[in-house]
Design a protein around this motif. Structure first.
Motif, mmCIF file in Angstrom:
data_model
loop_
_atom_site.group_PDB
_atom_site.id
_atom_site.type_symbol
_atom_site.label_atom_id
_atom_site.label_comp_id
_atom_site.label_asym_id
_atom_site.label_seq_id
_atom_site.Cartn_x
_atom_site.Cartn_y
_atom_site.Cartn_z
ATOM 1 N N THR A 101 -25.738 3.913 39.169
ATOM 2 C CA THR A 101 -26.475 4.223 37.243
ATOM 3 C C THR A 101 -24.997 4.666 36.840
ATOM 4 O O THR A 101 -24.571 4.990 36.966
ATOM 5 N N LEU A 102 -25.453 3.756 35.325
ATOM 6 C CA LEU A 102 -24.588 4.421 34.219
ATOM 7 C C LEU A 102 -25.798 4.684 32.963
ATOM 8 O O LEU A 102 -26.763 3.930 33.033
ATOM 9 N N ILE A 109 -21.658 -1.171 26.463
ATOM 10 C CA ILE A 109 -19.926 -1.437 25.604
ATOM 11 C C ILE A 109 -19.162 -1.998 26.674
ATOM 12 O O ILE A 109 -18.234 -3.054 26.540
ATOM 13 N N ALA A 110 -19.334 -1.379 28.023
ATOM 14 C CA ALA A 110 -18.328 -2.762 29.181
ATOM 15 C C ALA A 110 -18.963 -3.935 29.140
ATOM 16 O O ALA A 110 -18.338 -4.077 29.586
ATOM 17 N N GLU A 111 -19.783 -4.052 28.875
ATOM 18 C CA GLU A 111 -20.493 -5.963 29.410
ATOM 19 C C GLU A 111 -20.142 -6.649 28.293
ATOM 20 O O GLU A 111 -19.412 -7.079 27.849
ATOM 21 N N ASN A 112 -19.867 -5.809 26.830
ATOM 22 C CA ASN A 112 -19.536 -5.904 25.380
ATOM 23 C C ASN A 112 -17.671 -6.375 25.410
ATOM 24 O O ASN A 112 -17.064 -7.106 25.331
ATOM 25 N N GLN A 119 -15.189 -4.358 40.696
ATOM 26 C CA GLN A 119 -13.455 -3.965 40.327
ATOM 27 C C GLN A 119 -13.399 -2.531 39.979
ATOM 28 O O GLN A 119 -12.275 -1.658 41.104
ATOM 29 N N VAL A 120 -13.172 -2.218 39.218
ATOM 30 C CA VAL A 120 -13.479 -0.799 38.555
ATOM 31 C C VAL A 120 -13.861 0.020 39.544
ATOM 32 O O VAL A 120 -13.825 1.027 39.664
ATOM 33 N N LEU A 121 -15.931 0.126 40.685
ATOM 34 C CA LEU A 121 -15.841 0.598 40.918
ATOM 35 C C LEU A 121 -14.894 1.170 41.678
ATOM 36 O O LEU A 121 -14.527 2.058 42.955
#
Length: 133
Positions: A101-102, A109-112, A119-121
């Motif tokens: 969850t975020l 913002i991440a999707e934009n 990859q980040v996780l």
């Protein structure tokens, strides 16, 4: 490279279909819509079963080079070879889905910014555990 070869018993079940079992590996079963499919599925089943035994630290059955007459009667017996090291490596590195969850604003913002969450996780967890090379 280490190999294990078990004998699979392919039992006709009507039409072109087969059920498959390994006398040396209790609980390892499969099916196939035809002979080729049955052999392919037998290998996949054996690899998955091997990996489960390996992960549970259970004893790996010793392959025999014969099948009893009652197991083989009216059936096709086929050797199935697996490569234990490759099986373990493949299953250990298989990507699995997990939920997290975020805050909604951060997700937006991440999707934009076309952020790849997986990859980040993965990178963050490796860093947190000190696993980065």
């Amino acid at each position: 490279m280490k190999t294990l070869t078990y004998l699979a018993v392919l039992e006709p079940t009507g039409g072109k279909t087969y059920s498959v079992f390994f006398p040396d590996v209790p609980g390892c079963i499969s099916t196939g819509k035809d002979l080729e499919d049955a052999v392919k599925n037998a290998k996949e089943s054996l690899e998955l079963h091997y990996y489960g035994l390996f992960k549970d630290e259970d004893e790996i059955p010793v392959p025999s080079d014969t099948v009893s007459k009652e197991d083989a009667d009216g059936c096709i017996v086929s050797p199935v070879t697996i490569y234990p090291d490759i099986v373990v490596e493949r299953f250990n590195n298989k990507k699995v889905k997990t939920n997290c969850t975020l805050p909604a604003w951060l997700k937006e913002i991440a999707e934009n910014n076309h952020i790849n969450y997986s990859q980040v996780l993965e990178s963050a967890i490796k860093q947190k555990l000190g696993l980065n090379q």
